[in-house]
Scaffold this motif. Sequence first.
Motif, PDB file in Angstrom:
ATOM      1  N   PRO A 128       0.811  -1.231   0.000  1.00 17.79           N
ATOM      2  CA  PRO A 128       0.000   0.000   0.000  1.00 17.79           C
ATOM      3  C   PRO A 128       0.838   1.272   0.000  1.00 17.79           C
ATOM      4  O   PRO A 128       0.491   2.241  -0.684  1.00 17.79           O
ATOM      5  CB  PRO A 128      -0.836  -0.116   1.280  1.00 17.79           C
ATOM      6  N   GLU A 129       1.942   1.306   0.749  1.00 15.49           N
ATOM      7  CA  GLU A 129       2.771   2.512   0.814  1.00 15.49           C
ATOM      8  C   GLU A 129       3.482   2.759  -0.517  1.00 15.49           C
ATOM      9  O   GLU A 129       3.623   3.905  -0.949  1.00 15.49           O
ATOM     10  CB  GLU A 129       3.781   2.394   1.947  1.00 15.49           C
ATOM     11  N   ALA A 130       3.897   1.705  -1.172  1.00 16.65           N
ATOM     12  CA  ALA A 130       4.621   1.864  -2.429  1.00 16.65           C
ATOM     13  C   ALA A 130       3.716   2.393  -3.534  1.00 16.65           C
ATOM     14  O   ALA A 130       4.091   3.293  -4.290  1.00 16.65           O
ATOM     15  CB  ALA A 130       5.251   0.534  -2.843  1.00 16.65           C
ATOM     16  N   ILE A 131       2.503   1.856  -3.646  1.00 15.04           N
ATOM     17  CA  ILE A 131       1.618   2.279  -4.743  1.00 15.04           C
ATOM     18  C   ILE A 131       1.000   3.645  -4.474  1.00 15.04           C
ATOM     19  O   ILE A 131       0.601   4.340  -5.407  1.00 15.04           O
ATOM     20  CB  ILE A 131       0.512   1.241  -5.014  1.00 15.04           C
ATOM     21  N   ALA A 132       0.948   4.061  -3.189  1.00 13.87           N
ATOM     22  CA  ALA A 132       0.366   5.366  -2.875  1.00 13.87           C
ATOM     23  C   ALA A 132       1.139   6.498  -3.541  1.00 13.87           C
ATOM     24  O   ALA A 132       0.578   7.552  -3.852  1.00 13.87           O
ATOM     25  CB  ALA A 132       0.327   5.564  -1.363  1.00 13.87           C
TER      26      ALA A 132
ATOM     27  N   GLY B  97     -14.847  11.086  -2.921  1.00 13.32           N
ATOM     28  CA  GLY B  97     -15.712  10.348  -2.016  1.00 13.32           C
ATOM     29  C   GLY B  97     -16.391   9.133  -2.602  1.00 13.32           C
ATOM     30  O   GLY B  97     -17.215   8.508  -1.928  1.00 13.32           O
ATOM     31  N   ALA B  98     -16.070   8.752  -3.828  1.00 12.79           N
ATOM     32  CA  ALA B  98     -16.716   7.612  -4.474  1.00 12.79           C
ATOM     33  C   ALA B  98     -15.668   6.620  -4.962  1.00 12.79           C
ATOM     34  O   ALA B  98     -14.528   7.004  -5.260  1.00 12.79           O
ATOM     35  CB  ALA B  98     -17.571   8.086  -5.641  1.00 12.79           C
ATOM     36  N   PRO B  99     -16.021   5.328  -5.070  1.00 13.26           N
ATOM     37  CA  PRO B  99     -15.060   4.346  -5.598  1.00 13.26           C
ATOM     38  C   PRO B  99     -14.569   4.747  -6.983  1.00 13.26           C
ATOM     39  O   PRO B  99     -15.335   5.234  -7.813  1.00 13.26           O
ATOM     40  CB  PRO B  99     -15.880   3.055  -5.643  1.00 13.26           C
ATOM     41  N   ALA B 100     -13.288   4.560  -7.222  1.00 13.68           N
ATOM     42  CA  ALA B 100     -12.688   4.932  -8.503  1.00 13.68           C
ATOM     43  C   ALA B 100     -11.449   4.077  -8.716  1.00 13.68           C
ATOM     44  O   ALA B 100     -10.996   3.364  -7.820  1.00 13.68           O
ATOM     45  CB  ALA B 100     -12.334   6.416  -8.532  1.00 13.68           C
ATOM     46  N   ALA B 101     -10.914   4.152  -9.920  1.00 15.91           N
ATOM     47  CA  ALA B 101      -9.712   3.396 -10.254  1.00 15.91           C
ATOM     48  C   ALA B 101      -8.820   4.259 -11.133  1.00 15.91           C
ATOM     49  O   ALA B 101      -9.246   5.286 -11.676  1.00 15.91           O
ATOM     50  CB  ALA B 101     -10.076   2.093 -10.959  1.00 15.91           C
ATOM     51  N   ARG B 102      -7.585   3.812 -11.264  1.00 21.03           N
ATOM     52  CA  ARG B 102      -6.608   4.565 -12.032  1.00 21.03           C
ATOM     53  C   ARG B 102      -5.652   3.580 -12.698  1.00 21.03           C
ATOM     54  O   ARG B 102      -5.350   2.528 -12.136  1.00 21.03           O
ATOM     55  CB  ARG B 102      -5.853   5.514 -11.110  1.00 21.03           C
ATOM     56  N   VAL B 103      -5.188   3.933 -13.892  1.00 26.45           N
ATOM     57  CA  VAL B 103      -4.275   3.070 -14.636  1.00 26.45           C
ATOM     58  C   VAL B 103      -2.898   3.734 -14.677  1.00 26.45           C
ATOM     59  O   VAL B 103      -2.685   4.681 -15.436  1.00 26.45           O
ATOM     60  CB  VAL B 103      -4.794   2.816 -16.069  1.00 26.45           C
ATOM     61  N   PRO B 104      -1.959   3.272 -13.858  1.00 28.17           N
ATOM     62  CA  PRO B 104      -0.617   3.877 -13.847  1.00 28.17           C
ATOM     63  C   PRO B 104       0.263   3.402 -15.000  1.00 28.17           C
ATOM     64  O   PRO B 104       1.183   4.114 -15.412  1.00 28.17           O
ATOM     65  CB  PRO B 104      -0.047   3.448 -12.503  1.00 28.17           C
ATOM     66  N   PHE B 105       0.010   2.179 -15.519  1.00 32.76           N
ATOM     67  CA  PHE B 105       0.791   1.634 -16.627  1.00 32.76           C
ATOM     68  C   PHE B 105      -0.130   0.864 -17.557  1.00 32.76           C
ATOM     69  O   PHE B 105      -0.988   0.103 -17.098  1.00 32.76           O
ATOM     70  CB  PHE B 105       1.894   0.693 -16.117  1.00 32.76           C
ATOM     71  N   ILE B 106       0.077   1.057 -18.868  1.00 33.80           N
ATOM     72  CA  ILE B 106      -0.721   0.336 -19.856  1.00 33.80           C
ATOM     73  C   ILE B 106       0.078   0.226 -21.149  1.00 33.80           C
ATOM     74  O   ILE B 106       0.779   1.166 -21.533  1.00 33.80           O
ATOM     75  CB  ILE B 106      -2.084   1.029 -20.096  1.00 33.80           C
ATOM     76  N   TRP B 107      -0.036  -0.936 -21.805  1.00 32.36           N
ATOM     77  CA  TRP B 107       0.682  -1.196 -23.060  1.00 32.36           C
ATOM     78  C   TRP B 107      -0.300  -1.665 -24.122  1.00 32.36           C
ATOM     79  O   TRP B 107      -1.248  -2.405 -23.823  1.00 32.36           O
ATOM     80  CB  TRP B 107       1.750  -2.267 -22.836  1.00 32.36           C
ATOM     81  N   VAL B 108      -0.062  -1.247 -25.362  1.00 32.03           N
ATOM     82  CA  VAL B 108      -0.914  -1.623 -26.484  1.00 32.03           C
ATOM     83  C   VAL B 108      -0.041  -1.976 -27.680  1.00 32.03           C
ATOM     84  O   VAL B 108       1.144  -1.649 -27.715  1.00 32.03           O
ATOM     85  CB  VAL B 108      -1.893  -0.482 -26.868  1.00 32.03           C
TER      86      VAL B 108
ATOM     87  N   THR C   1      10.236  -5.109 -13.301  1.00 34.24           N
ATOM     88  CA  THR C   1      10.600  -3.700 -13.385  1.00 34.24           C
ATOM     89  C   THR C   1      11.896  -3.545 -14.176  1.00 34.24           C
ATOM     90  O   THR C   1      12.763  -4.417 -14.155  1.00 34.24           O
ATOM     91  CB  THR C   1      10.763  -3.086 -11.983  1.00 34.24           C
ATOM     92  N   THR C   2      12.002  -2.438 -14.922  1.00 35.31           N
ATOM     93  CA  THR C   2      13.204  -2.110 -15.679  1.00 35.31           C
ATOM     94  C   THR C   2      13.526  -0.640 -15.452  1.00 35.31           C
ATOM     95  O   THR C   2      12.772   0.081 -14.785  1.00 35.31           O
ATOM     96  CB  THR C   2      13.011  -2.356 -17.187  1.00 35.31           C
ATOM     97  N   ASP C   3      14.609  -0.155 -16.054  1.00 33.86           N
ATOM     98  CA  ASP C   3      14.950   1.257 -15.925  1.00 33.86           C
ATOM     99  C   ASP C   3      13.864   2.144 -16.523  1.00 33.86           C
ATOM    100  O   ASP C   3      13.683   3.292 -16.096  1.00 33.86           O
ATOM    101  CB  ASP C   3      16.280   1.542 -16.628  1.00 33.86           C
ATOM    102  N   ALA C   4      13.142   1.631 -17.516  1.00 30.54           N
ATOM    103  CA  ALA C   4      12.128   2.432 -18.197  1.00 30.54           C
ATOM    104  C   ALA C   4      10.711   2.120 -17.732  1.00 30.54           C
ATOM    105  O   ALA C   4       9.767   2.826 -18.110  1.00 30.54           O
ATOM    106  CB  ALA C   4      12.220   2.215 -19.707  1.00 30.54           C
ATOM    107  N   HIS C   5      10.522   1.087 -16.924  1.00 30.31           N
ATOM    108  CA  HIS C   5       9.189   0.691 -16.476  1.00 30.31           C
ATOM    109  C   HIS C   5       9.243   0.438 -14.973  1.00 30.31           C
ATOM    110  O   HIS C   5       9.721  -0.606 -14.530  1.00 30.31           O
ATOM    111  CB  HIS C   5       8.719  -0.564 -17.212  1.00 30.31           C
ATOM    112  N   GLU C   6       8.731   1.386 -14.192  1.00 29.63           N
ATOM    113  CA  GLU C   6       8.838   1.345 -12.736  1.00 29.63           C
ATOM    114  C   GLU C   6       7.694   0.538 -12.135  1.00 29.63           C
ATOM    115  O   GLU C   6       6.820   1.075 -11.454  1.00 29.63           O
ATOM    116  CB  GLU C   6       8.843   2.762 -12.185  1.00 29.63           C
ATOM    117  N   LEU C   7       7.730  -0.763 -12.361  1.00 38.98           N
ATOM    118  CA  LEU C   7       6.654  -1.634 -11.907  1.00 38.98           C
ATOM    119  C   LEU C   7       6.893  -2.231 -10.526  1.00 38.98           C
ATOM    120  O   LEU C   7       6.034  -2.926 -10.006  1.00 38.98           O
ATOM    121  CB  LEU C   7       6.450  -2.772 -12.918  1.00 38.98           C
ATOM    122  N   GLY C   8       8.050  -1.956  -9.945  1.00 36.28           N
ATOM    123  CA  GLY C   8       8.380  -2.583  -8.676  1.00 36.28           C
ATOM    124  C   GLY C   8       7.354  -2.326  -7.590  1.00 36.28           C
ATOM    125  O   GLY C   8       7.054  -3.218  -6.785  1.00 36.28           O
TER     126      GLY C   8
END
Length: 273
Positions: free
Chosen positions: A39-43, A97-108, A226-233
């Motif tokens: 939780p602390e990392a993704i915040a 104040g309402a449930p929501a979501a967010r996309v920090p990384f996406i590939w197509v 995770t890579t230098d260009a993709h901070e997925l850690g």
Amino acid sequence: MTLAGWTLPLSPTGRSSTVTAPPWHYSGFMLAVDYTADPEAIAAFAPEGFTPAGDGACTAVACDWASAADTDPRLLADPELGQYHEAFIVLHGSFAGAPAARVPFIWVDSEISLLRGLIQGFPKQLAAIHMTRPVTVGHGGWHLQAGSALRAHATSRGTRLIDLTVHLVEPTTGLPRAVLEPFVHTRLWPTIAASGPGVHELTTATITDPHIGTVWRGDSRLSLCTTDAHELGAFAPVETGTAWALQLGFSVTGGTIHERPDERPDERPGGQP
């Protein structure tokens, strides 16, 4: 002569635009894995105003899409234009104040999807994406039935970034949170003057005409790299939960601008850190 087009390239007719205006329509097959991260990392990836779920709730998603646009019949006519794959991470939480979501990384794997996503605020990047295509006859693939193992993965710059498998258990009436919650995006477009962002705002797309087909519940396997260009850690799975396989469809008809964030990205020439 006046040039026309909803996006670049402009032309006298406007037909050269990479993306034309909504409505955009989507029909697809989704694999999703609910899981928790630190939780602390993704915040640290949440913009001001968006509060991540306290338990670190996330979802890893892969989709095989067919898309169309009222303003561009070529998408429906040509599978190279209208069909594509994508994979992404969803961060769950609340906004206003309402449930929501967010996309920090996406590939197509589609130029049109890439630009259409950036216009909405999806942080899309190009990748090679492969996804199990369920079959309905023969023995050449997995059927939508108990025991099947459906897999998806995305590779960028020589590294497999996300790899997920859904082991089907049974049909269900439930749905993954990634389908139920509205996404809050950051629309960010730099200015070439290097004096700050030209556009920096939080938005949510207007979704209409939702359709859900058969939904399967399953067990899951998930790995991120995770890579230098993709901070997925920060989004590495701590514990995986329910996995899902489903057919769905919806339309995007526009969007809502929520606010201009108080916190700006680093304002340096060329946008480089």
